[in-house]
Motif scaffolding. Structure first.
Motif, PDB file in Angstrom:
ATOM      1  N   SER A  47       0.774  -1.255   0.059  1.00 31.86           N
ATOM      2  CA  SER A  47       0.052  -0.015  -0.104  1.00 31.86           C
ATOM      3  C   SER A  47       0.875   1.096  -0.293  1.00 31.86           C
ATOM      4  O   SER A  47       2.102   1.122  -0.119  1.00 31.86           O
ATOM      5  CB  SER A  47      -1.060  -0.027   1.163  1.00 31.86           C
ATOM      6  OG  SER A  47      -0.198   0.097   2.420  1.00 31.86           O
TER       7      SER A  47
ATOM      8  N   GLN B 156      -7.538  -5.544   2.057  1.00 30.42           N
ATOM      9  CA  GLN B 156      -7.312  -4.197   1.483  1.00 30.42           C
ATOM     10  C   GLN B 156      -7.419  -3.081   2.244  1.00 30.42           C
ATOM     11  O   GLN B 156      -8.367  -3.025   3.105  1.00 30.42           O
ATOM     12  CB  GLN B 156      -8.708  -4.137   0.344  1.00 30.42           C
ATOM     13  CG  GLN B 156      -8.486  -5.279  -0.879  1.00 30.42           C
ATOM     14  CD  GLN B 156      -9.527  -5.025  -1.979  1.00 30.42           C
ATOM     15  OE1 GLN B 156     -10.700  -5.528  -1.810  1.00 30.42           O
ATOM     16  NE2 GLN B 156      -9.114  -4.375  -3.287  1.00 30.42           N
TER      17      GLN B 156
ATOM     18  N   SER C 236     -12.375   5.698  -5.241  1.00 36.40           N
ATOM     19  CA  SER C 236     -11.647   4.660  -5.644  1.00 36.40           C
ATOM     20  C   SER C 236     -10.247   4.745  -5.234  1.00 36.40           C
ATOM     21  O   SER C 236      -9.539   5.418  -5.076  1.00 36.40           O
ATOM     22  CB  SER C 236     -11.449   4.463  -7.196  1.00 36.40           C
ATOM     23  OG  SER C 236     -10.472   3.504  -7.566  1.00 36.40           O
TER      24      SER C 236
ATOM     25  N   SER D 285      -7.899   2.367  -5.283  1.00 40.22           N
ATOM     26  CA  SER D 285      -6.919   1.847  -6.289  1.00 40.22           C
ATOM     27  C   SER D 285      -6.557   3.245  -7.216  1.00 40.22           C
ATOM     28  O   SER D 285      -5.495   3.133  -7.347  1.00 40.22           O
ATOM     29  CB  SER D 285      -7.476   0.749  -7.171  1.00 40.22           C
ATOM     30  OG  SER D 285      -8.522   0.973  -8.019  1.00 40.22           O
TER      31      SER D 285
ATOM     32  N   TYR E 114      -2.869   4.436  -7.365  1.00 40.72           N
ATOM     33  CA  TYR E 114      -2.343   4.576  -8.702  1.00 40.72           C
ATOM     34  C   TYR E 114      -1.451   5.915  -8.696  1.00 40.72           C
ATOM     35  O   TYR E 114      -0.180   5.905  -9.343  1.00 40.72           O
ATOM     36  CB  TYR E 114      -3.182   4.336  -9.940  1.00 40.72           C
ATOM     37  CG  TYR E 114      -2.374   4.233 -11.222  1.00 40.72           C
ATOM     38  CD1 TYR E 114      -1.517   3.334 -11.722  1.00 40.72           C
ATOM     39  CD2 TYR E 114      -2.408   5.387 -12.152  1.00 40.72           C
ATOM     40  CE1 TYR E 114      -0.859   3.215 -12.802  1.00 40.72           C
ATOM     41  CE2 TYR E 114      -1.884   5.535 -13.267  1.00 40.72           C
ATOM     42  CZ  TYR E 114      -1.174   4.352 -13.578  1.00 40.72           C
ATOM     43  OH  TYR E 114      -0.348   4.495 -14.950  1.00 40.72           O
TER      44      TYR E 114
ATOM     45  N   PRO F 260      -1.812  -1.091  -6.655  1.00 42.48           N
ATOM     46  CA  PRO F 260      -3.068  -0.486  -6.315  1.00 42.48           C
ATOM     47  C   PRO F 260      -4.351  -1.262  -6.133  1.00 42.48           C
ATOM     48  O   PRO F 260      -5.232  -0.791  -5.501  1.00 42.48           O
ATOM     49  CB  PRO F 260      -3.428   0.263  -7.900  1.00 42.48           C
ATOM     50  CG  PRO F 260      -2.061   0.457  -8.308  1.00 42.48           C
ATOM     51  CD  PRO F 260      -1.557  -0.747  -7.941  1.00 42.48           C
ATOM     52  N   ARG F 261      -4.266  -2.425  -6.394  1.00 40.55           N
ATOM     53  CA  ARG F 261      -5.336  -3.846  -5.964  1.00 40.55           C
ATOM     54  C   ARG F 261      -5.392  -3.853  -4.493  1.00 40.55           C
ATOM     55  O   ARG F 261      -6.333  -4.272  -3.952  1.00 40.55           O
ATOM     56  CB  ARG F 261      -4.894  -4.859  -6.693  1.00 40.55           C
ATOM     57  CG  ARG F 261      -5.399  -4.893  -8.104  1.00 40.55           C
ATOM     58  CD  ARG F 261      -5.395  -6.157  -9.108  1.00 40.55           C
ATOM     59  NE  ARG F 261      -3.847  -6.940  -8.784  1.00 40.55           N
ATOM     60  CZ  ARG F 261      -3.199  -6.874  -9.613  1.00 40.55           C
ATOM     61  NH1 ARG F 261      -3.080  -5.928 -10.692  1.00 40.55           N
ATOM     62  NH2 ARG F 261      -2.149  -7.590  -9.609  1.00 40.55           N
TER      63      ARG F 261
ATOM     64  N   ALA G 104      -8.678  -0.032  -1.285  1.00 37.77           N
ATOM     65  CA  ALA G 104     -10.068   0.378  -1.450  1.00 37.77           C
ATOM     66  C   ALA G 104     -10.559   1.413  -0.753  1.00 37.77           C
ATOM     67  O   ALA G 104     -10.054   1.655   0.516  1.00 37.77           O
ATOM     68  CB  ALA G 104     -10.719  -1.032  -1.614  1.00 37.77           C
TER      69      ALA G 104
END
Length: 280
Positions: free
Chosen positions: A146, A159, A184, A186, A190, A214-215, A218
């Motif tokens: 992260s 997440q 978002s 992610s 990003y 990024p996944r 959240a």
């Protein structure tokens, strides 16, 4: 049933809501506010305080971020995406703030008598309680890929939606958390993934910057399938601190606190001028 941390159960809370002040409210003012409040709470002039704040399209950098080999190009990238960059006075690395991110500071007294983990544990306890009607899956452990990874990252099923930092001033401590409520997670991640790619390139650095995926990030709405707004979470916080204490007093800075705030704000301005002077 999980027991609430004793720090979040004072006899009275002071409540300061700066979550709707708009883009003119500077992040530098926020960090100066928490310093002033830490001094006031630490001196016994103020009870335990909860402060809410929102900043628009801002990336808050840590000191190591300002030392990236190509930080000038990286900050230019943030500007091209519509974000300003400032350097904070508490620990950690870069985080993204926008209208969908609610920040909460809990300012506690007696920091010299408490283990530093107590402040973090108290915030974790508060957030778990805050959303206990929606989930019992909030966990605290490092989400390594992260942005601004740390031991007290808050996540649901791996997440991350929140990160916690702490700053101690005199005998008070400000425990600060950002909560990705809407939008978002992610996409925010990003933005910082590209920031580090541009700022570091293939250079070897003494400091290990995060390799962001990024996944692994959240927002609460994405994780809970909810339609919470920042205002909804603000109301939850106000209701919760009243339940925990029985008395909530809204009170702005006054007297000596204003003097402390002005002094700390000037220090924040000077810190940023020094840290980012080479970008001008």
């Amino acid at each position: 049933m999980k027991t609430n941390h004793t720090l979040i159960q004072p006899s009275r809370y002071r409540f300061i809501d700066q979550s709707s002040l708009g883009p003119a409210f500077s992040p530098l003012q926020s960090f100066a506010m928490d310093d002033a409040l830490s001094m006031s709470v630490g001196e016994g002039m103020s009870p335990t305080t909860a402060r809410l704040w929102v900043h628009h399209n801002t990336v808050v950098l840590g000191i190591p971020d300002a030392r990236l080999p190509y930080v000038s190009e990286a900050v230019d990238y943030l500007k091209s995406e519509g974000y300003q960059a400032i350097v904070r006075n508490s620990g950690g690395l870069a985080v993204v703030l926008d209208e969908g991110v609610l920040n909460l500071s809990l300012i506690f007294p007696d920091s010299k008598e408490l283990n530093i983990h107590d402040g973090y544990d108290a915030m974790v306890s508060f957030i778990q309680l805050l959303f206990s009607d929606l989930t019992d899956e909030i966990e605290a452990y490092e989400i390594t890929r992260s942005y601004c990874p740390g031991t007290y990252d808050l996540s649901i099923r791996g997440q991350k939606f929140a990160g916690i930092s702490q700053r101690r001033v005199k005998n008070g401590s400000a425990v600060q958390i950002y909560l990705d409520v809407t939008g978002s997670g992610s996409e925010r991640a990003y933005l910082l993934k590209r920031f580090y790619e541009i700022g570091k390139r293939d250079e070897d650095t003494r400091f290990q910057y995060p390799d962001i995926n990024p996944r692994v990030m959240a927002s609460l709405n994405e994780l809970l399938g909810s339609q919470l707004s920042v205002a909804d979470v603000r109301d939850r916080i106000l209701t919760q601190i009243y339940k925990l204490s029985g008395e909530v007093v809204p009170a702005p800075l006054e007297g000596q606190e204003i003097e402390w705030f002005n002094k700390r704000l000037e220090q924040m301005i000077q810190r940023n001028e020094k840290a980012l002077d080479h970008l001008r």
